[in-house]
Design a protein around this motif. Structure first.
Motif, PDB file in Angstrom:
ATOM      1  N   UNK A 162       0.810  -1.223   0.000  1.00 50.97           N
ATOM      2  CA  UNK A 162       0.000   0.000   0.000  1.00 50.97           C
ATOM      3  C   UNK A 162       0.845   1.276   0.000  1.00 50.97           C
ATOM      4  N   UNK A 163       2.115   1.178   0.429  1.00 47.25           N
ATOM      5  CA  UNK A 163       2.913   2.412   0.506  1.00 47.25           C
ATOM      6  C   UNK A 163       4.285   2.314  -0.161  1.00 47.25           C
ATOM      7  N   UNK A 164       4.622   1.163  -0.701  1.00 48.39           N
ATOM      8  CA  UNK A 164       5.990   0.979  -1.196  1.00 48.39           C
ATOM      9  C   UNK A 164       6.288   1.874  -2.405  1.00 48.39           C
ATOM     10  N   UNK A 165       5.302   2.087  -3.272  1.00 46.40           N
ATOM     11  CA  UNK A 165       5.544   2.955  -4.428  1.00 46.40           C
ATOM     12  C   UNK A 165       5.756   4.401  -3.978  1.00 46.40           C
ATOM     13  N   UNK A 166       4.966   4.838  -2.987  1.00 49.20           N
ATOM     14  CA  UNK A 166       5.157   6.187  -2.445  1.00 49.20           C
ATOM     15  C   UNK A 166       6.529   6.331  -1.796  1.00 49.20           C
ATOM     16  N   UNK A 167       6.943   5.326  -1.025  1.00 46.09           N
ATOM     17  CA  UNK A 167       8.259   5.372  -0.383  1.00 46.09           C
ATOM     18  C   UNK A 167       9.377   5.437  -1.412  1.00 46.09           C
ATOM     19  N   UNK A 168       9.277   4.598  -2.435  1.00 47.09           N
ATOM     20  CA  UNK A 168      10.282   4.599  -3.483  1.00 47.09           C
ATOM     21  C   UNK A 168      10.286   5.930  -4.230  1.00 47.09           C
ATOM     22  N   UNK A 169       9.097   6.478  -4.468  1.00 46.00           N
ATOM     23  CA  UNK A 169       9.015   7.767  -5.155  1.00 46.00           C
ATOM     24  C   UNK A 169       9.671   8.884  -4.367  1.00 46.00           C
ATOM     25  N   UNK A 170       9.497   8.891  -3.047  1.00 39.91           N
ATOM     26  CA  UNK A 170      10.132   9.913  -2.216  1.00 39.91           C
ATOM     27  C   UNK A 170      11.656   9.845  -2.319  1.00 39.91           C
ATOM     28  N   UNK A 171      12.197   8.630  -2.326  1.00 38.97           N
ATOM     29  CA  UNK A 171      13.658   8.462  -2.424  1.00 38.97           C
ATOM     30  C   UNK A 171      14.164   8.932  -3.787  1.00 38.97           C
ATOM     31  N   UNK A 172      13.465   8.532  -4.840  1.00 33.96           N
ATOM     32  CA  UNK A 172      13.905   8.874  -6.200  1.00 33.96           C
ATOM     33  C   UNK A 172      13.835  10.376  -6.435  1.00 33.96           C
ATOM     34  N   UNK A 173      12.705  11.012  -6.097  1.00 32.38           N
ATOM     35  CA  UNK A 173      12.561  12.450  -6.343  1.00 32.38           C
ATOM     36  C   UNK A 173      13.485  13.272  -5.453  1.00 32.38           C
ATOM     37  N   UNK A 174      13.731  12.812  -4.205  1.00 33.27           N
ATOM     38  CA  UNK A 174      14.668  13.519  -3.327  1.00 33.27           C
ATOM     39  C   UNK A 174      16.076  13.458  -3.897  1.00 33.27           C
ATOM     40  N   UNK A 175      16.440  12.304  -4.466  1.00 29.19           N
ATOM     41  CA  UNK A 175      17.779  12.153  -5.051  1.00 29.19           C
ATOM     42  C   UNK A 175      17.911  13.002  -6.304  1.00 29.19           C
ATOM     43  N   UNK A 176      16.877  13.032  -7.144  1.00 29.95           N
ATOM     44  CA  UNK A 176      16.969  13.789  -8.399  1.00 29.95           C
ATOM     45  C   UNK A 176      16.974  15.293  -8.154  1.00 29.95           C
ATOM     46  N   UNK A 177      16.334  15.744  -7.059  1.00 26.71           N
ATOM     47  CA  UNK A 177      16.286  17.170  -6.766  1.00 26.71           C
ATOM     48  C   UNK A 177      17.365  17.648  -5.820  1.00 26.71           C
ATOM     49  N   UNK A 178      18.294  16.749  -5.451  1.00 30.76           N
ATOM     50  CA  UNK A 178      19.350  17.120  -4.501  1.00 30.76           C
ATOM     51  C   UNK A 178      20.458  17.902  -5.208  1.00 30.76           C
TER      52      UNK A 178
END
Length: 403
Positions: free
Chosen positions: A79-95
Protein backbone atom coordinates in the motif's frame (compact mmCIF):
# COMPACT_ATOMS: atom_id res chain seq x y z
CA UNK A 1 54.91 9.12 43.26
CA UNK A 2 58.02 10.04 41.29
CA UNK A 3 56.08 9.92 38.03
CA UNK A 4 53.34 12.15 39.44
CA UNK A 5 55.90 14.68 40.66
CA UNK A 6 57.60 14.65 37.27
CA UNK A 7 54.31 15.21 35.43
CA UNK A 8 53.31 18.04 37.78
CA UNK A 9 56.72 19.62 37.36
CA UNK A 10 56.48 19.46 33.56
CA UNK A 11 52.93 20.84 33.60
CA UNK A 12 54.12 23.68 35.81
CA UNK A 13 56.79 24.53 33.26
CA UNK A 14 54.24 24.45 30.45
CA UNK A 15 51.91 26.81 32.35
CA UNK A 16 54.82 29.19 33.03
CA UNK A 17 55.68 29.34 29.31
CA UNK A 18 52.09 30.00 28.14
CA UNK A 19 52.23 33.72 28.94
CA UNK A 20 55.95 34.40 29.27
CA UNK A 21 58.88 34.69 26.89
CA UNK A 22 62.37 34.40 28.44
CA UNK A 23 60.91 35.15 31.87
CA UNK A 24 59.18 38.36 30.70
CA UNK A 25 55.43 38.95 30.32
CA UNK A 26 54.25 38.40 26.78
CA UNK A 27 53.49 41.52 24.71
CA UNK A 28 49.93 42.12 23.51
CA UNK A 29 50.84 41.86 19.82
CA UNK A 30 52.63 38.54 20.33
CA UNK A 31 49.73 37.28 22.45
CA UNK A 32 47.23 38.10 19.66
CA UNK A 33 49.41 36.31 17.11
CA UNK A 34 49.54 33.28 19.41
CA UNK A 35 45.76 33.24 19.80
CA UNK A 36 45.28 33.29 16.01
CA UNK A 37 47.86 30.50 15.66
CA UNK A 38 46.08 28.45 18.34
CA UNK A 39 42.74 28.93 16.60
CA UNK A 40 44.14 28.01 13.19
CA UNK A 41 45.85 24.86 14.49
CA UNK A 42 42.73 23.84 16.43
CA UNK A 43 40.56 24.17 13.31
CA UNK A 44 43.15 22.26 11.25
CA UNK A 45 43.21 19.49 13.87
CA UNK A 46 39.42 19.12 13.87
CA UNK A 47 39.28 19.15 10.06
CA UNK A 48 41.96 16.47 9.83
CA UNK A 49 40.29 14.52 12.63
CA UNK A 50 36.96 14.56 10.82
CA UNK A 51 38.52 13.40 7.54
CA UNK A 52 40.51 10.68 9.31
CA UNK A 53 37.47 9.44 11.26
CA UNK A 54 35.31 9.22 8.12
CA UNK A 55 37.46 6.26 7.06
CA UNK A 56 35.64 4.24 9.72
CA UNK A 57 32.18 3.26 8.43
CA UNK A 58 29.38 4.29 10.76
CA UNK A 59 26.34 2.11 11.57
CA UNK A 60 24.28 4.38 9.28
CA UNK A 61 26.66 3.65 6.39
CA UNK A 62 26.80 -0.10 7.06
CA UNK A 63 23.04 -0.46 7.59
CA UNK A 64 21.36 2.60 5.99
CA UNK A 65 18.04 3.89 7.28
CA UNK A 66 16.22 2.72 4.15
CA UNK A 67 17.46 -0.83 4.68
CA UNK A 68 16.34 -0.71 8.33
CA UNK A 69 12.85 0.39 7.26
CA UNK A 70 12.65 -2.38 4.66
CA UNK A 71 14.16 -5.33 6.52
CA UNK A 72 14.01 -4.64 10.26
CA UNK A 73 10.91 -2.46 10.64
CA UNK A 74 9.04 -4.01 7.65
CA UNK A 75 7.51 -0.58 6.94
CA UNK A 76 7.37 -1.11 3.15
CA UNK A 77 4.16 -2.88 2.09
CA UNK A 78 2.08 -3.00 -1.13
CA UNK A 79 0.00 0.00 0.00
CA UNK A 80 2.91 2.41 0.51
CA UNK A 81 5.99 0.98 -1.20
CA UNK A 82 5.54 2.96 -4.43
CA UNK A 83 5.16 6.19 -2.44
CA UNK A 84 8.26 5.37 -0.38
CA UNK A 85 10.28 4.60 -3.48
CA UNK A 86 9.01 7.77 -5.15
CA UNK A 87 10.13 9.91 -2.22
CA UNK A 88 13.66 8.46 -2.42
CA UNK A 89 13.90 8.87 -6.20
CA UNK A 90 12.56 12.45 -6.34
CA UNK A 91 14.67 13.52 -3.33
CA UNK A 92 17.78 12.15 -5.05
CA UNK A 93 16.97 13.79 -8.40
CA UNK A 94 16.29 17.17 -6.77
CA UNK A 95 19.35 17.12 -4.50
CA UNK A 96 22.02 19.78 -5.14
CA UNK A 97 24.71 17.77 -3.35
CA UNK A 98 25.13 14.08 -4.00
CA UNK A 99 27.57 12.31 -1.70
CA UNK A 100 29.12 9.07 -2.91
CA UNK A 101 27.96 6.22 -0.69
CA UNK A 102 30.52 3.73 0.58
CA UNK A 103 28.97 0.66 -1.02
CA UNK A 104 31.89 -1.51 0.00
CA UNK A 105 30.91 -0.97 3.66
CA UNK A 106 27.29 -2.07 3.19
CA UNK A 107 26.08 -5.05 5.16
CA UNK A 108 25.57 -8.12 2.94
CA UNK A 109 21.88 -8.23 3.80
CA UNK A 110 21.40 -4.57 2.78
CA UNK A 111 23.57 -4.63 -0.34
CA UNK A 112 20.96 -6.12 -2.76
CA UNK A 113 18.25 -3.65 -1.67
CA UNK A 114 20.52 -0.61 -1.89
CA UNK A 115 21.89 -1.76 -5.25
CA UNK A 116 18.37 -2.01 -6.70
CA UNK A 117 17.50 1.41 -5.25
CA UNK A 118 20.59 2.92 -6.87
CA UNK A 119 19.66 1.43 -10.23
CA UNK A 120 16.19 2.94 -9.97
CA UNK A 121 17.49 6.35 -8.81
CA UNK A 122 19.89 6.63 -11.74
CA UNK A 123 17.49 5.54 -14.51
CA UNK A 124 16.29 8.68 -16.33
CA UNK A 125 13.03 7.10 -17.52
CA UNK A 126 12.07 5.93 -14.05
CA UNK A 127 13.08 9.25 -12.50
CA UNK A 128 10.90 11.07 -15.03
CA UNK A 129 7.99 8.71 -14.31
CA UNK A 130 8.24 9.29 -10.56
CA UNK A 131 8.48 13.06 -11.01
CA UNK A 132 5.40 13.05 -13.28
CA UNK A 133 3.59 10.89 -10.74
CA UNK A 134 4.43 13.35 -7.96
CA UNK A 135 3.12 16.28 -10.02
CA UNK A 136 -0.08 14.44 -10.95
CA UNK A 137 -0.70 13.51 -7.31
CA UNK A 138 -0.34 17.18 -6.35
CA UNK A 139 -2.82 18.25 -9.05
CA UNK A 140 -5.26 15.48 -8.11
CA UNK A 141 -5.26 16.53 -4.44
CA UNK A 142 -5.86 20.17 -5.42
CA UNK A 143 -8.77 19.12 -7.67
CA UNK A 144 -10.26 16.95 -4.94
CA UNK A 145 -10.15 19.84 -2.46
CA UNK A 146 -11.86 22.09 -5.02
CA UNK A 147 -14.58 19.49 -5.69
CA UNK A 148 -15.23 19.05 -1.95
CA UNK A 149 -15.58 22.82 -1.59
CA UNK A 150 -18.00 23.01 -4.53
CA UNK A 151 -20.10 20.17 -3.12
CA UNK A 152 -20.43 22.11 0.12
CA UNK A 153 -21.56 25.19 -1.82
CA UNK A 154 -23.98 23.02 -3.85
CA UNK A 155 -25.65 21.63 -0.72
CA UNK A 156 -25.96 25.11 0.79
CA UNK A 157 -27.50 26.59 -2.37
CA UNK A 158 -29.89 23.68 -2.74
CA UNK A 159 -31.15 24.07 0.83
CA UNK A 160 -31.60 27.82 0.37
CA UNK A 161 -33.61 27.25 -2.81
CA UNK A 162 -35.83 24.80 -1.00
CA UNK A 163 -36.38 27.34 1.75
CA UNK A 164 -36.91 30.02 -0.95
CA UNK A 165 -34.38 32.36 0.63
CA UNK A 166 -32.29 34.79 -1.47
CA UNK A 167 -28.71 33.65 -1.96
CA UNK A 168 -25.55 35.21 -3.31
CA UNK A 169 -24.25 31.76 -4.31
CA UNK A 170 -24.19 30.63 -7.99
CA UNK A 171 -27.18 28.65 -9.22
CA UNK A 172 -27.48 24.95 -8.45
CA UNK A 173 -27.09 24.11 -12.12
CA UNK A 174 -23.88 26.15 -12.46
CA UNK A 175 -22.31 24.52 -9.41
CA UNK A 176 -23.37 21.08 -10.60
CA UNK A 177 -21.82 21.71 -13.99
CA UNK A 178 -18.53 22.85 -12.46
CA UNK A 179 -18.45 19.80 -10.19
CA UNK A 180 -18.97 17.51 -13.16
CA UNK A 181 -16.25 19.29 -15.14
CA UNK A 182 -13.69 18.99 -12.33
CA UNK A 183 -14.71 15.42 -11.58
CA UNK A 184 -13.98 14.57 -15.20
CA UNK A 185 -10.57 16.23 -14.94
CA UNK A 186 -9.90 14.30 -11.72
CA UNK A 187 -10.84 11.02 -13.40
CA UNK A 188 -8.44 11.83 -16.25
CA UNK A 189 -5.64 12.50 -13.74
CA UNK A 190 -6.48 9.25 -11.94
CA UNK A 191 -6.19 7.33 -15.20
CA UNK A 192 -2.81 8.95 -15.94
CA UNK A 193 -1.63 8.05 -12.44
CA UNK A 194 -2.75 4.45 -12.94
CA UNK A 195 -0.83 4.29 -16.23
CA UNK A 196 2.31 5.65 -14.53
CA UNK A 197 1.88 3.14 -11.70
CA UNK A 198 1.81 0.31 -14.26
CA UNK A 199 4.88 1.68 -16.04
CA UNK A 200 6.81 1.87 -12.77
CA UNK A 201 5.73 -1.50 -11.40
CA UNK A 202 6.40 -3.29 -14.71
CA UNK A 203 10.05 -2.21 -14.67
CA UNK A 204 12.31 -5.23 -14.06
CA UNK A 205 14.32 -3.52 -11.29
CA UNK A 206 11.23 -2.35 -9.43
CA UNK A 207 9.69 -5.83 -9.72
CA UNK A 208 12.89 -7.35 -8.34
CA UNK A 209 12.79 -4.93 -5.41
CA UNK A 210 9.15 -5.83 -4.63
CA UNK A 211 9.97 -9.55 -4.84
CA UNK A 212 12.87 -9.16 -2.43
CA UNK A 213 10.64 -7.23 -0.02
CA UNK A 214 8.05 -10.01 -0.16
CA UNK A 215 10.73 -12.67 0.42
CA UNK A 216 12.33 -11.24 3.59
CA UNK A 217 12.84 -14.06 6.09
CA UNK A 218 12.74 -13.78 9.88
CA UNK A 219 16.29 -15.13 10.18
CA UNK A 220 17.52 -12.40 7.83
CA UNK A 221 15.75 -9.72 9.87
CA UNK A 222 17.06 -11.08 13.21
CA UNK A 223 20.61 -11.24 11.86
CA UNK A 224 20.50 -7.63 10.67
CA UNK A 225 18.95 -6.41 13.93
CA UNK A 226 21.64 -8.16 16.02
CA UNK A 227 24.37 -6.70 13.81
CA UNK A 228 22.89 -3.20 14.13
CA UNK A 229 22.87 -3.45 17.92
CA UNK A 230 26.47 -4.65 17.92
CA UNK A 231 27.55 -1.81 15.61
CA UNK A 232 25.80 0.82 17.72
CA UNK A 233 27.50 -0.48 20.87
CA UNK A 234 31.05 -0.73 19.55
CA UNK A 235 31.11 2.16 17.09
CA UNK A 236 31.86 4.88 19.72
CA UNK A 237 34.82 2.82 21.01
CA UNK A 238 36.20 2.20 17.52
CA UNK A 239 35.63 5.85 16.65
CA UNK A 240 37.63 6.95 19.71
CA UNK A 241 40.42 4.58 18.69
CA UNK A 242 40.56 6.14 15.22
CA UNK A 243 40.53 9.63 16.71
CA UNK A 244 43.32 8.88 19.18
CA UNK A 245 45.32 7.30 16.37
CA UNK A 246 45.30 10.75 14.77
CA UNK A 247 45.60 12.90 17.91
CA UNK A 248 48.13 11.09 20.11
CA UNK A 249 51.09 11.21 17.65
CA UNK A 250 50.46 14.93 17.21
CA UNK A 251 50.35 15.44 20.97
CA UNK A 252 53.53 13.39 21.39
CA UNK A 253 55.37 15.53 18.81
CA UNK A 254 54.30 18.77 20.51
CA UNK A 255 55.23 17.34 23.92
CA UNK A 256 58.69 16.29 22.76
CA UNK A 257 59.26 19.66 21.08
CA UNK A 258 58.14 21.47 24.21
CA UNK A 259 60.36 19.39 26.52
CA UNK A 260 63.44 19.93 24.34
CA UNK A 261 62.70 23.67 23.98
CA UNK A 262 62.37 24.15 27.74
CA UNK A 263 65.46 22.08 28.47
CA UNK A 264 67.60 24.06 26.03
CA UNK A 265 66.05 27.44 27.01
CA UNK A 266 64.65 28.19 23.55
CA UNK A 267 62.21 30.89 24.55
CA UNK A 268 60.14 31.36 21.40
CA UNK A 269 59.93 27.64 20.66
CA UNK A 270 58.98 26.88 24.28
CA UNK A 271 56.22 29.52 24.10
CA UNK A 272 54.74 28.25 20.82
CA UNK A 273 55.08 24.55 21.68
CA UNK A 274 53.41 25.11 25.07
CA UNK A 275 50.40 26.61 23.32
CA UNK A 276 50.31 23.84 20.72
CA UNK A 277 50.48 21.25 23.49
CA UNK A 278 47.38 22.73 25.12
CA UNK A 279 45.62 23.01 21.75
CA UNK A 280 46.34 19.34 20.96
CA UNK A 281 45.06 18.27 24.38
CA UNK A 282 41.66 19.99 23.94
CA UNK A 283 40.27 17.57 21.27
CA UNK A 284 41.75 14.55 23.11
CA UNK A 285 39.89 15.44 26.29
CA UNK A 286 36.73 16.37 24.38
CA UNK A 287 36.60 13.13 22.38
CA UNK A 288 37.15 10.98 25.48
CA UNK A 289 34.26 12.74 27.26
CA UNK A 290 32.09 12.39 24.14
CA UNK A 291 32.80 8.66 23.94
CA UNK A 292 31.97 8.11 27.61
CA UNK A 293 28.65 9.86 27.02
CA UNK A 294 27.96 7.77 23.90
CA UNK A 295 28.67 4.36 25.43
CA UNK A 296 26.47 4.95 28.47
CA UNK A 297 23.05 3.58 27.47
CA UNK A 298 20.70 6.53 27.09
CA UNK A 299 17.80 4.40 28.27
CA UNK A 300 19.48 3.84 31.63
CA UNK A 301 18.31 7.19 32.99
CA UNK A 302 14.80 6.62 31.63
CA UNK A 303 14.61 3.26 33.37
CA UNK A 304 15.93 4.77 36.60
CA UNK A 305 13.26 7.49 36.49
CA UNK A 306 10.56 4.89 35.73
CA UNK A 307 11.63 2.86 38.77
CA UNK A 308 11.57 5.95 40.98
CA UNK A 309 8.12 6.89 39.67
CA UNK A 310 6.78 3.38 40.30
CA UNK A 311 7.87 3.62 43.95
CA UNK A 312 6.70 7.25 44.20
CA UNK A 313 10.28 8.33 44.87
CA UNK A 314 10.76 10.64 41.92
CA UNK A 315 11.85 13.43 44.32
CA UNK A 316 15.09 11.47 44.87
CA UNK A 317 16.00 12.24 41.26
CA UNK A 318 15.86 15.96 42.02
CA UNK A 319 18.02 15.40 45.10
CA UNK A 320 20.55 13.60 42.92
CA UNK A 321 20.59 16.44 40.38
CA UNK A 322 21.13 18.99 43.15
CA UNK A 323 23.92 16.87 44.65
CA UNK A 324 25.64 16.64 41.27
CA UNK A 325 25.31 20.40 40.78
CA UNK A 326 26.86 21.05 44.22
CA UNK A 327 29.71 18.63 43.46
CA UNK A 328 30.35 20.31 40.10
CA UNK A 329 30.34 23.73 41.77
CA UNK A 330 32.83 22.59 44.43
CA UNK A 331 35.10 21.14 41.76
CA UNK A 332 35.03 24.30 39.64
CA UNK A 333 35.70 26.53 42.65
CA UNK A 334 38.62 24.29 43.64
CA UNK A 335 39.94 24.30 40.08
CA UNK A 336 39.80 28.07 39.67
CA UNK A 337 40.88 29.00 43.19
CA UNK A 338 43.54 26.36 43.87
CA UNK A 339 44.90 25.65 40.41
CA UNK A 340 44.30 28.63 38.13
CA UNK A 341 43.98 31.68 40.39
CA UNK A 342 46.22 30.74 43.32
CA UNK A 343 47.37 33.18 45.98
CA UNK A 344 50.93 32.95 44.63
CA UNK A 345 49.78 34.15 41.21
CA UNK A 346 47.66 36.86 42.80
CA UNK A 347 50.68 38.12 44.79
CA UNK A 348 52.86 38.06 41.64
CA UNK A 349 50.33 40.24 39.78
CA UNK A 350 50.04 42.68 42.69
CA UNK A 351 53.81 43.10 42.97
CA UNK A 352 54.15 43.56 39.20
CA UNK A 353 51.44 46.27 39.22
CA UNK A 354 52.74 48.08 42.31
CA UNK A 355 49.80 47.10 44.49
CA UNK A 356 49.62 46.17 48.16
CA UNK A 357 50.44 42.51 48.69
CA UNK A 358 47.78 42.28 51.38
CA UNK A 359 44.73 44.29 50.21
CA UNK A 360 45.50 44.89 46.51
CA UNK A 361 45.10 48.69 46.63
CA UNK A 362 47.49 50.75 44.49
CA UNK A 363 50.51 51.99 46.48
CA UNK A 364 51.93 55.52 46.29
CA UNK A 365 55.42 55.81 44.76
CA UNK A 366 58.24 54.63 47.07
CA UNK A 367 55.76 53.52 49.75
CA UNK A 368 57.13 50.89 52.16
CA UNK A 369 53.82 50.28 53.86
CA UNK A 370 50.23 50.33 52.61
CA UNK A 371 48.43 53.55 53.62
CA UNK A 372 45.10 51.70 53.47
CA UNK A 373 45.72 48.55 55.53
CA UNK A 374 49.13 49.27 57.09
CA UNK A 375 50.79 46.13 55.73
CA UNK A 376 54.62 46.34 55.57
CA UNK A 377 55.63 45.61 51.99
CA UNK A 378 59.33 44.78 52.50
CA UNK A 379 61.57 42.70 54.73
CA UNK A 380 65.39 42.30 54.79
CA UNK A 381 66.79 39.59 52.52
CA UNK A 382 68.67 36.88 54.42
CA UNK A 383 71.36 36.77 51.74
CA UNK A 384 72.12 40.38 50.78
CA UNK A 385 70.14 42.18 53.54
CA UNK A 386 68.51 44.45 50.94
CA UNK A 387 64.77 45.03 51.16
CA UNK A 388 62.70 42.40 49.38
CA UNK A 389 58.93 41.98 49.02
CA UNK A 390 57.45 40.13 51.97
CA UNK A 391 55.52 37.67 49.76
CA UNK A 392 57.89 37.79 46.79
CA UNK A 393 59.30 34.46 45.70
CA UNK A 394 62.76 35.92 44.98
CA UNK A 395 64.80 38.86 46.21
CA UNK A 396 64.63 41.80 43.81
CA UNK A 397 68.32 42.62 44.53
CA UNK A 398 70.20 39.30 44.54
CA UNK A 399 67.54 36.90 43.24
CA UNK A 400 67.78 34.60 46.27
CA UNK A 401 64.62 32.51 46.79
CA UNK A 402 62.38 33.28 49.73
CA UNK A 403 62.98 31.11 52.82
Amino acid sequence: MGLGRMVNNQMGKVRAHLTQLDGQPLGKAAFVILLFLDLFILIAIFNGLDEHTRQLPSPAETIPQTCREMVIDREWNPSNRTDNLGQIVTAHSGSYYRLDEKKKDLHPVCAPYIDLLDQVKTDENLVSAFEDRKQLQFEAKALQRSIDSLKGAYDTTLLENIARQPSDQPTVAAIKGEVQQKTGALNALTNQLAALERTINEDARVRSLWEKLQGIEKSERDKLLAELRRLNFWYPVKKLGMQLLFLLPLFAVFYAWNAVSIRHHRGVQALVSSHLLVVAFIPIFGKIVETIYDIIPHKLLDKLIDILVSFKLVAIWHYLVMALAIAAGLFLIYLFQKKLFTRERLIDRRIAKGECQQCGRHLPAEACACPFCGFQQFTPCEQCHALRHVHGRFCRKCGAPSP
